[in-house]
Design an enzyme around this catalytic site. Structure first.
Site, PDB file in Angstrom:
ATOM      1  N   GLU A   1       6.453  -2.543   6.398  1.00  0.00           N
ATOM      2  CA  GLU A   1       6.499  -3.448   5.359  1.00  0.00           C
ATOM      3  C   GLU A   1       7.830  -4.086   5.350  1.00  0.00           C
ATOM      4  O   GLU A   1       8.408  -4.371   6.181  1.00  0.00           O
ATOM      5  CB  GLU A   1       6.152  -2.770   3.964  1.00  0.00           C
ATOM      6  CG  GLU A   1       4.952  -2.266   3.997  1.00  0.00           C
ATOM      7  CD  GLU A   1       4.194  -1.839   2.607  1.00  0.00           C
ATOM      8  OE1 GLU A   1       4.377  -2.654   1.402  1.00  0.00           O
ATOM      9  OE2 GLU A   1       3.459  -0.614   2.717  1.00  0.00           O
TER      10      GLU A   1
ATOM     11  N   ASP B   1      -2.670  -3.475  -5.508  1.00  0.00           N
ATOM     12  CA  ASP B   1      -1.572  -2.539  -4.220  1.00  0.00           C
ATOM     13  C   ASP B   1      -0.636  -2.100  -4.905  1.00  0.00           C
ATOM     14  O   ASP B   1       0.375  -2.534  -5.487  1.00  0.00           O
ATOM     15  CB  ASP B   1      -1.440  -3.797  -3.294  1.00  0.00           C
ATOM     16  CG  ASP B   1      -0.658  -3.362  -2.237  1.00  0.00           C
ATOM     17  OD1 ASP B   1      -0.809  -1.978  -2.005  1.00  0.00           O
ATOM     18  OD2 ASP B   1      -0.345  -3.787  -1.150  1.00  0.00           O
TER      19      ASP B   1
HETATM   20  C1  BGC Z   1       0.605  -1.744   1.009  1.00  0.00           C
HETATM   21  C2  BGC Z   1      -0.621  -1.493   1.469  1.00  0.00           C
HETATM   22  C3  BGC Z   1      -1.262  -0.300   1.388  1.00  0.00           C
HETATM   23  C4  BGC Z   1      -0.797   0.575   0.132  1.00  0.00           C
HETATM   24  C5  BGC Z   1      -1.237   1.890   0.101  1.00  0.00           C
HETATM   25  C6  BGC Z   1       1.190  -0.775   0.053  1.00  0.00           C
HETATM   26  O1  BGC Z   1       2.586  -0.669  -0.038  1.00  0.00           O
HETATM   27  O2  BGC Z   1       1.207  -3.040   0.698  1.00  0.00           O
HETATM   28  O3  BGC Z   1      -1.092  -2.502   2.705  1.00  0.00           O
HETATM   29  O4  BGC Z   1      -2.646  -0.221   1.642  1.00  0.00           O
HETATM   30  O5  BGC Z   1       0.657   0.438  -0.075  1.00  0.00           O
HETATM   31  O6  BGC Z   1      -0.497   3.028   0.847  1.00  0.00           O
END
Ligand code: BGC
Length: 588
Positions: A505, A310
């Site tokens: 987030e 990730d």
């Molecule tokens: C997130 C993921 C996401 C990825 C791509 C990350 O910061 O934790 O859930 O899929 O970014 O955008």
């Protein structure tokens, strides 16, 4: 001395990093009629044949998942033989329209076809609640609202619809469903989850994957393996954040029972890619966790798809990037998300294989998994999308589905004989920060990573939905802050629509999720001039309303409903009953 790829025309003796690129004119550069190009052969035969033809550079390229904004040049897709490109939250083409997406992805695919072996790209997006980076796409309720519906059939249909809208624009990989189990609503990612009940999450996640898999070329990316939702407050290494990307100190039994179960269901449903979280378990990063990734996920559970990292997860907080990457690959990570620098990835990988820090067998295992998925998903055998396919994006059928999802997601938290309202109600006062704001009702991961405040995308606001539902004789007054002129007679009903700003987030981590002072003042202002007060809460999680709730007549949690705000009026005014149930605890 660098390795020479000497047996193909136009071979580039440029050391370790590049693959052979054919010029457009030189058709003889691409081999034809090879076993891996023959769609009548089994996937296994095709993979073995293709893998056997690949150079180390070509294999390493397949293990790279590059964020499109970090591409130094689109030709690098060919030069590095990249396996996958993606848009992170808010990663969009200059022309952010369905055709703009189609053109962008098509261009990237064209570049991949310039390599001698012509391995097609995976193109991945966060379509967390519909194809939500694209204005005009249907924006479904965020997962927390779907958790409240607890309706697997509905969620399956949303999986299909999301996959169809994404596929039309050329996307063949969606980083969903989110299978995290929320343990603490202070977490800014609570709304991305189906809630806190493992069983519900497992069932809805499974339904979503089954739905996505009905679109043959679409790959689901179940995330985030594992235990992200159990992170404890204050354990995040990144001091900007409080809980996201933190540590879960739970027993293995608890980890398996609560957090692994949804992944088992996902594998049963045919999930073929799984994203590793940015979190830790008992102070060990999951991304380096051989036991969890290799032993449990791959060996014990028999997961035969590929595992991917990730964002910057492999390198985050690591002073030695090389050591970190080697550890992650050896722990079982097959594809690495690269938001910033794929050239460094390529360099480290080549060196690590040459030094024996990563075995060729591990590389072959990773690439076999990736290629198998690409063959299984038919990427080698499909034709590109065309403009007419785009009719499905934001189609009436999908908006109707989203409206149904909104209706079923509403949870009636309190009702002193006020709801449902009559459509013939004489007078309504409507106010609040989320009343007329599609951005707030859609939340994060909508066009931008953290969403957009305001009415920037097509859809129906909650206010518009109410206006379109009540009788022509109903007198509606609206003011954002509830600053209405003094009424000669109190309005029959006041509706205050308030809640959270969009966030994503860790930026949504919040020590005390609650209403703002401004929202409380708005509610008070509406209440003062109404016979009854109905409070509608637009939020990604339960908010602390305990100090006020006794003075309100009715309270409805609508979560983050997305573009079809009319679904709220459908229930408020009794066309559809309240059926949603809390997907996690909400203390009143
Ligand atoms: C997130 C993921 C996401 C990825 C791509 C990350 O910061 O934790 O859930 O899929 O970014 O955008």
């Amino acid at each position: 001395m660098g390795m020479y790829v000497f047996f193909w025309k136009n071979a580039v003796p440029v050391g370790e990093q590049f693959v052979t690129v054919c010029s457009n004119e030189d058709v003889s550069c691409h081999p034809t009629n090879l076993p891996y190009q023959d769609a009548t052969r089994s996937t296994e035969e095709r993979v073995v044949d293709l893998l056997g033809r690949m150079s180390l550079a070509e294999k390493i390229g397949q293990m790279a998942l590059v964020e499109k904004d970090s591409l130094k040049h689109t030709n690098d897709i060919a030069t590095y033989g990249l396996g996958a490109i993606m848009s992170g939250g808010g990663g969009k083409p200059t022309d952010n329209s369905p055709t703009g997406w189609q053109d962008m992805i098509q261009l990237f695919q064209t570049k991949s076809q310039m390599t001698r072996l012509q391995i097609p790209l995976l193109y991945g997006v966060d379509a967390n609640h519909g194809h939500s980076n694209v204005p005009g796409a249907t924006i479904f309720p965020h997962a927390i609202g779907l958790g409240a519906t607890n309706n697997t059939e509905l969620v399956k249909k949303i999986g299909i619809a999301t996959a169809q809208e994404a596929e039309a624009t050329g996307v063949n990989w969606i980083f969903s469903p989110n299978l995290d189990v929320t343990n603490d609503v202070r977490w800014g990612r609570t709304y991305e989850t189906f809630g806190s009940n493992t069983e519900t999450i497992a069932e809805l996640g499974q339904a979503f994957i089954e739905g996505m898999n009905t679109v043959p070329t679409m790959l689901a990316g179940a995330k985030h393996f594992i235990g992200n939702g159990a992170s404890e407050w204050g354990t995040s290494e990144n001091k900007n954040f409080f809980i996201d990307q933190g540590n879960a100190s739970v027993s293995e039994e608890e980890l398996r029972y609560t957090h692994l179960a949804p992944f088992i269901s996902a594998i049963d449903a045919g999930a073929k890619s799984i994203m590793i979280g940015l979190n830790q378990w008992n102070n060990e990063k999951i991304i380096f966790h051989t036991y969890l990734i290799q032993d449990v996920l791959k060996d014990e559970l028999g997961f035969d798809g590929f595992v991917f990292s990730d964002w910057y997860g492999v390198y985050e907080g690591e002073s030695n990037k090389s050591t970190a990457l080697i550890r992650a690959i050896n722990a079982g990570v097959d594809m690495v998300m690269l938001p910033y620098d794929y050239t460094q990835f390529s360099r480290i990988m080549h060196r690590a294989v040459q030094n024996g820090d990563i075995s060729e067998a591990r590389i072959d295992d990773a690439v076999t998994r990736i290629l198998t998925v690409k063959f299984e998903k038919g990427l080698f055998d499909t034709t590109p999308t065309n403009v007419s396919d785009l009719d499905i994006v934001g189609s009436k059928k999908h908006k109707d589905l989203a409206r149904i999802a909104v209706q079923q997601s509403l949870v009636l938290l309190k009702n002193n004989n006020v709801l449902p309202l009559s459509k013939k109600v004489r007078s309504l006062l409507i106010a609040g920060s989320s009343a007329d704001n599609i951005g707030r009702q859609s939340g994060g991961w909508t066009v931008e990573w953290s969403g957009i405040d305001g009415n920037w995308i097509p859809g129906t606001t909650i206010l518009e939905g109410i206006k379109n539902t009540v009788s022509p004789t109903t007198h509606i007054q609206y003011d954002l802050y509830g600053s209405f002129p003094k009424q000669t007679e109190k309005a029959d009903v006041g509706i205050a629509i308030v809640g959270e700003m969009p966030y994503a987030e860790g930026w949504g981590d919040n020590a005390h999720p609650s209403l703002s002072e401004e929202d409380i003042e708005t509610i008070e202002a509406v209440k003062a001039q109404s016979k009854k007060i109905v409070v509608i809460i637009v939020s990604g999680r339960p908010l602390d309303i305990a100090p006020y709730v006794d003075t309100w007549d009715a309270v409805v949690a609508v979560w983050l409903p997305g573009s079809e705000g009319i679904g709220i009026a459908d229930v408020l005014f009794g066309d559809v009953p309240f059926t949603g149930k809390l997907p996690l605890e909400w203390k009143l």
